[in-house]
Every structure is written in C-alpha cells, then in structure tokens.
Scaffold this motif. Structure first.
Motif, PDB file in Angstrom:
ATOM      1  N   MET A  88       0.855  -1.179   0.000  1.00  0.00           N
ATOM      2  CA  MET A  88       0.000   0.000   0.000  1.00  0.00           C
ATOM      3  C   MET A  88       0.900   1.241   0.000  1.00  0.00           C
ATOM      4  SD  MET A  88      -2.719  -1.261   2.906  1.00  0.00           S
ATOM      5  CE  MET A  88      -3.723   0.223   2.787  1.00  0.00           C
ATOM      6  N   PRO A  89       0.470   2.311  -0.656  1.00  0.00           N
ATOM      7  CA  PRO A  89       1.321   3.509  -0.716  1.00  0.00           C
ATOM      8  C   PRO A  89       1.493   4.167   0.652  1.00  0.00           C
ATOM      9  CG  PRO A  89      -0.862   3.983  -1.593  1.00  0.00           C
ATOM     10  CD  PRO A  89      -0.797   2.495  -1.376  1.00  0.00           C
ATOM     11  N   LEU A  90       2.668   4.714   0.875  1.00  0.00           N
ATOM     12  CA  LEU A  90       2.931   5.470   2.096  1.00  0.00           C
ATOM     13  C   LEU A  90       2.438   6.886   1.882  1.00  0.00           C
ATOM     14  CD1 LEU A  90       6.542   4.256   2.984  1.00  0.00           C
ATOM     15  CD2 LEU A  90       4.342   3.076   3.159  1.00  0.00           C
ATOM     16  N   LYS A  91       1.497   7.334   2.707  1.00  0.00           N
ATOM     17  CA  LYS A  91       0.904   8.654   2.548  1.00  0.00           C
ATOM     18  C   LYS A  91       1.730   9.700   3.288  1.00  0.00           C
ATOM     19  CE  LYS A  91      -3.780   6.992   1.736  1.00  0.00           C
ATOM     20  NZ  LYS A  91      -5.217   7.124   2.088  1.00  0.00           N
ATOM     21  N   ILE A  92       2.243  10.657   2.521  1.00  0.00           N
ATOM     22  CA  ILE A  92       3.095  11.703   3.076  1.00  0.00           C
ATOM     23  C   ILE A  92       2.387  13.041   2.936  1.00  0.00           C
ATOM     24  CG2 ILE A  92       5.274  12.941   2.834  1.00  0.00           C
ATOM     25  CD1 ILE A  92       6.533  10.400   1.834  1.00  0.00           C
ATOM     26  N   THR A  93       2.212  13.735   4.050  1.00  0.00           N
ATOM     27  CA  THR A  93       1.604  15.060   3.986  1.00  0.00           C
ATOM     28  C   THR A  93       2.669  16.081   3.608  1.00  0.00           C
ATOM     29  OG1 THR A  93       1.992  15.457   6.352  1.00  0.00           O
ATOM     30  CG2 THR A  93      -0.114  14.469   5.732  1.00  0.00           C
ATOM     31  N   GLY A  94       2.322  16.973   2.695  1.00  0.00           N
ATOM     32  CA  GLY A  94       3.285  17.985   2.266  1.00  0.00           C
ATOM     33  C   GLY A  94       4.401  17.384   1.443  1.00  0.00           C
ATOM     34  N   ASP A  95       5.627  17.940   1.603  1.00  0.00           N
ATOM     35  CA  ASP A  95       6.748  17.489   0.785  1.00  0.00           C
ATOM     36  C   ASP A  95       7.608  16.432   1.457  1.00  0.00           C
ATOM     37  OD1 ASP A  95       8.130  18.910   2.705  1.00  0.00           O
ATOM     38  OD2 ASP A  95       8.789  20.506   1.356  1.00  0.00           O
ATOM     39  N   GLY A  96       7.275  16.067   2.702  1.00  0.00           N
ATOM     40  CA  GLY A  96       8.023  15.020   3.384  1.00  0.00           C
ATOM     41  C   GLY A  96       9.295  15.483   4.061  1.00  0.00           C
ATOM     42  N   HIS A  97       9.524  16.781   4.070  1.00  0.00           N
ATOM     43  CA  HIS A  97      10.749  17.297   4.692  1.00  0.00           C
ATOM     44  C   HIS A  97      10.562  17.670   6.167  1.00  0.00           C
ATOM     45  CE1 HIS A  97      11.980  17.781   0.415  1.00  0.00           C
ATOM     46  NE2 HIS A  97      13.141  17.419   0.928  1.00  0.00           N
ATOM     47  N   THR A 134      13.902  13.166   8.539  1.00  0.00           N
ATOM     48  CA  THR A 134      12.709  13.643   7.859  1.00  0.00           C
ATOM     49  C   THR A 134      11.831  12.441   7.509  1.00  0.00           C
ATOM     50  OG1 THR A 134      13.626  13.464   5.615  1.00  0.00           O
ATOM     51  CG2 THR A 134      14.047  15.539   6.826  1.00  0.00           C
ATOM     52  N   ILE A 135      10.593  12.736   7.168  1.00  0.00           N
ATOM     53  CA  ILE A 135       9.698  11.667   6.730  1.00  0.00           C
ATOM     54  C   ILE A 135      10.285  10.966   5.506  1.00  0.00           C
ATOM     55  CG2 ILE A 135       7.396  11.152   5.820  1.00  0.00           C
ATOM     56  CD1 ILE A 135       7.462  11.841   8.801  1.00  0.00           C
ATOM     57  N   LEU A 136      10.893  11.733   4.615  1.00  0.00           N
ATOM     58  CA  LEU A 136      11.511  11.121   3.433  1.00  0.00           C
ATOM     59  C   LEU A 136      12.712  10.255   3.807  1.00  0.00           C
ATOM     60  CD1 LEU A 136      11.328  13.948   0.723  1.00  0.00           C
ATOM     61  CD2 LEU A 136       9.960  11.843   0.884  1.00  0.00           C
ATOM     62  N   ASP A 137      13.439  10.628   4.847  1.00  0.00           N
ATOM     63  CA  ASP A 137      14.532   9.776   5.332  1.00  0.00           C
ATOM     64  C   ASP A 137      13.994   8.411   5.738  1.00  0.00           C
ATOM     65  OD1 ASP A 137      16.507  11.742   5.055  1.00  0.00           O
ATOM     66  OD2 ASP A 137      16.255  12.458   7.119  1.00  0.00           O
ATOM     67  N   ILE A 138      12.876   8.424   6.455  1.00  0.00           N
ATOM     68  CA  ILE A 138      12.275   7.170   6.915  1.00  0.00           C
ATOM     69  C   ILE A 138      11.829   6.332   5.723  1.00  0.00           C
ATOM     70  CG2 ILE A 138      10.340   6.167   8.200  1.00  0.00           C
ATOM     71  CD1 ILE A 138      10.518   8.654  10.050  1.00  0.00           C
ATOM     72  N   VAL A 139      11.216   6.989   4.748  1.00  0.00           N
ATOM     73  CA  VAL A 139      10.759   6.272   3.550  1.00  0.00           C
ATOM     74  C   VAL A 139      11.954   5.670   2.810  1.00  0.00           C
ATOM     75  CG1 VAL A 139       9.700   6.558   1.280  1.00  0.00           C
ATOM     76  CG2 VAL A 139       8.674   7.648   3.288  1.00  0.00           C
ATOM     77  N   ARG A 150       5.822   2.344  -2.451  1.00  0.00           N
ATOM     78  CA  ARG A 150       5.273   3.464  -3.205  1.00  0.00           C
ATOM     79  C   ARG A 150       4.908   4.616  -2.273  1.00  0.00           C
ATOM     80  NH1 ARG A 150       0.286   2.026  -5.209  1.00  0.00           N
ATOM     81  NH2 ARG A 150       0.169   0.226  -3.812  1.00  0.00           N
ATOM     82  N   ILE A 151       4.922   5.829  -2.830  1.00  0.00           N
ATOM     83  CA  ILE A 151       4.628   7.036  -2.050  1.00  0.00           C
ATOM     84  C   ILE A 151       3.430   7.752  -2.649  1.00  0.00           C
ATOM     85  CG2 ILE A 151       5.509   9.271  -1.260  1.00  0.00           C
ATOM     86  CD1 ILE A 151       8.325   8.144  -1.578  1.00  0.00           C
TER      87      ILE A 151
END
Length: 198
Positions: A88-97, A134-139, A150-151
């Motif tokens: 399932m896609p990982l839902k990121i709010t905003g830009d993930g930073h 950051t959230i993107l680091d975790i992803v 997927r994002i």
C-alpha cells in the motif's frame, strides 16, 4: 512529602525553533500550531509554579517520537512499514521534509529508570536521539529493504513543522545515560519481522 511528580512532556515543545536546542532554550508559547504541544508547555509551566509555591518535587521528561516493538500501530515507522509490506502507498503530507527526533522505547525506559535510581529532582531532561530524520529519510530507509515501496503525497497540515536538533547532553551527564538503539537498525528489524509475519 516524598512524592515526586514525573511528567511526560515532548520535544515538540521546541516547535518553531531552529538550529540546536537543549533544556535551557527558552520556549515560545506562541509558536505551537498543535494543541497537544500547547498542553505540554502549559503542563510544564504549572508544575514549575507548584514547585515554587508549594515545594512540589518533579522531573519533566521531554521525549522524542517513540518507536519500538509492540508499540501502537499508528506510530509513523510501524504504520509505514506495515503499509509497505502490504504493498500500500505510504501517505506523506506535504513534501516530506518535516523532521523529528526519535527515541526507542527501551532507551526511554532505561533513562527513566536511571533518573529514579539516582534521585534527580526538579529538572527537565530531554530523552531522545540527538539526530533528526525527515519523513523522506524514513521512507528511504524502508525502500532500501522493500524496493517496491510506493509514495502518495497528500495535502500538508498546519501542524507539519520541522523540529530543531534536540540535544540530550543533560541526560548523558546527570544519569550516565546514552542511547543504544538507532532508527535505522529498528526499521531493518521491523521490516524483517513484518515480512516474516505477513
């Protein structure tokens, strides 16, 4: 009284500040955009007032974002890994930073135990890893183990702010505490566990 109040606060009280911060950094109660953060700041202020007026003994713990096995399912790391394993896609709010500092539940418990056993009183202590993700680091960490991850980007939230780097030197010096876990290692272990149990 021999009673000591131990208050669970959060590193989110540093919300809106930049650079590096520690327990001596002045907080700006006008900065928080999240009710949870405001309640923690207010709680800390009430406790310190009771200490001055009535001699209440206390310790305020400012915890990082919690992670660890057997934690509730809506913790960000557990949620993302579970969704990735289930394709399932990982839902990121905003830009993930948006960035946060984290703490493993076992390191948290060790810190609290050390504070209790050493009798530290009337102070505030940051309990966290002094590194931000950051959230993107975790992803990215999850994708290194599950390449098909997927994002999906969704609308940002007003409360999606980045935290400054929160130093944990006071805990290290006062009670000889240090972190023994890392978010990278936990994600690897949690991915392996989740795939095995899927």
């Amino acid at each position: 009284s021999d009673t000591t109040l131990m208050f669970s606060s959060t590193v989110h009280v540093y919300e809106g500040l930049t650079g590096t911060v520690d327990e001596n950094t002045p907080l700006d109660s006008n900065k928080p955009k999240h009710l949870y953060t405001q309640t923690k700041i207010t709680g800390e202020e009430i406790i310190r007032s009771y200490n001055k007026l009535y001699g209440l003994k206390y310790v305020i713990f400012r915890y990082g974002v919690l992670y660890g096995f057997n934690g509730h399912s809506d913790m960000v790391v557990n949620t993302f890994v579970t969704r990735a394993v289930e394709n399932m896609p990982l839902k990121i709010t905003g830009d993930g930073h948006q960035s946060r500092c984290f703490i493993n539940i076992e390191d948290l418990c060790d810190a609290v135990s050390r504070v209790i056993s050493t009798g530290v009183l009337n102070t505030t202590i940051n309990i966290c890893e002094s590194i931000n993700y950051t959230i993107l680091d975790i992803v990215t960490l999850i994708k290194s183990h599950i390449p098909t991850t997927r994002i999906e980007y969704i609308q940002p939230r007003a409360s999606d702010l980045s935290s400054p780097v929160v130093l944990n030197h006071r805990a290290c010096s006062m009670v000889k505490w240090s972190t023994t876990s890392s978010l990278e290692t936990y994600i690897k272990m949690y991915v392996e566990k989740s795939i095995f149990e899927a």
